[in-house]
Design an enzyme around this catalytic site. Sequence first.
Site, PDB file in Angstrom:
ATOM      1  N   HIS A 156       0.811  -1.220   0.000  1.00 22.24           N
ATOM      2  CA  HIS A 156       0.000   0.000   0.000  1.00 22.24           C
ATOM      3  C   HIS A 156       0.842   1.267   0.000  1.00 22.24           C
ATOM      4  O   HIS A 156       0.321   2.353  -0.289  1.00 22.24           O
ATOM      5  CB  HIS A 156      -0.939  -0.004   1.208  1.00 22.24           C
ATOM      6  CG  HIS A 156      -2.012  -1.038   1.112  1.00 22.24           C
ATOM      7  ND1 HIS A 156      -3.291  -0.752   0.698  1.00 22.24           N
ATOM      8  CD2 HIS A 156      -1.994  -2.376   1.359  1.00 22.24           C
ATOM      9  CE1 HIS A 156      -4.019  -1.855   0.697  1.00 22.24           C
ATOM     10  NE2 HIS A 156      -3.251  -2.859   1.096  1.00 22.24           N
ATOM     11  N   ASP A 364       3.868   9.424  -1.369  1.00 20.59           N
ATOM     12  CA  ASP A 364       2.681   8.695  -0.921  1.00 20.59           C
ATOM     13  C   ASP A 364       2.386   7.564  -1.888  1.00 20.59           C
ATOM     14  O   ASP A 364       2.542   7.733  -3.107  1.00 20.59           O
ATOM     15  CB  ASP A 364       1.468   9.627  -0.863  1.00 20.59           C
ATOM     16  CG  ASP A 364       0.612   9.391   0.372  1.00 20.59           C
ATOM     17  OD1 ASP A 364       0.689   8.286   0.934  1.00 20.59           O
ATOM     18  OD2 ASP A 364      -0.133  10.301   0.767  1.00 20.59           O
TER      19      ASP A 364
END
Length: 461
Positions: A156, A364
């Site tokens: 993730h 991110d």
Amino acid sequence: MSRLVVVSNRVGPVRETAKAGGLAVAIVDALRTDGGVWFGWSGDISPEGTHGPVKREEAGRISLLTIDIDQAAYDTHYAGFCNRTLWPIFHYRLDLAHFDRELERGYWNVNNRFATRLFPLLEDDDVIWVHDYHFLALGSKLRTMGANQPIGFFLHIPFPVPEVFTALPNHEALARAMLAYDVVGFQTRRDANAFIRFFVEEYGAQVTEDGLLTVQGRTIKVGAFPIGIDTDTFRQFSLSPEANRQGKRLKTLPGDRCYVIGVDRIDYTKGLVERFRAFSKLLENYPENRNHVSLIQVAPTSRDELDAYIEIRQELEQITGNVNGRFSDLDWTPIRLTTRPLRRRSLAGLYRACRVGLVTPVRDGMNLVAKEYVAAQSEVDPGVLVLSRFAGAAESLDAAIIVNPYDVEDTAEGIQRAVIMPLDERRDRWRQLFSKVQGEDIEAWYSNFLGALRATARKAA
């Protein structure tokens, strides 16, 4: 249909996924489709740790199975190697990484213990889906125990380029452990390519155009599977009574106001300090925004025990005080900073009421706030997304205003473009963004990944 077994660090909730969002929504939807098991840490620390009983909770066709860990495992695995070593390295912050062999041993031990407790619970035709950096090595442990089921892994967070990844001591062992998975998924093509490039450069791996990586006698599927949101549900959140109340609160404030919204937990990857400096630069360079544009930053605290996070919060409070002291008026506050978490319906209302969504992480994996902001907008009078080039979301949401968060002048200029953007352009950009958010929603994410994983089972048969 084969049973799905999901492994992640934390498990649930199942019944109130609207409060959790993100991963929980996707996993629950996938498990409800075919039934299955969700296995992970209970969230409890006990003297017995991983040797204690498996806790079971049934929720319809979903079985939640969890185990405790002991204090030493928490300190070395979760608080240690995961968050002090892997997290900074995978986010390109070698300067913050802590290298300690004891933490590394704790990480491998927890992966081994979780695999040991999971293995007897497996059935022959299960499909196993392991999540995130906490369990990079779990698949290899299951293989050594004799597991032959299809096992997939999804990361993730970003995967660093080889020049950064190889700074991790004993990185070779972790990389080889990941070859035990049949499918390895990443948020972006950039991350998948970084993983592939490591094996090509370090091991002479062969790779095909469709992402089949062959190395050391193993062939695995490597690909980008960008995670999304439950677009329709979040859009409904933005129209809920709770959301409307939040929007009306902003409208009752005096004067002609334009609001910029940021929503991030306090973390050095989110670029919050750089964002606040950019907003200060906006007020300096474009004085017409004084008494007009305000930044609302929702920044719940996280990992308070780490010095880096304490320092970020203190710096944010200092910058907020300085900016508000320099520019505020009796009826106008430039920066409104809250560290209190808000419910998702309240956030949806804030998104819809704010002219600019400011999503500027320095690194991110994806950043679902960007997608939530787009989903919440009015199609008649939509706001504008200002997005960091280093967010995974930027790979598909290219109709946003893309900025470099390290360049405060560039970010300030991006905010200014968003503030003054004509309605026709706002609508056009939003339609392009919304189409992408709808097309890459949460269901597409898990369906695509599980489709690739189950395809390996069919080939093996």
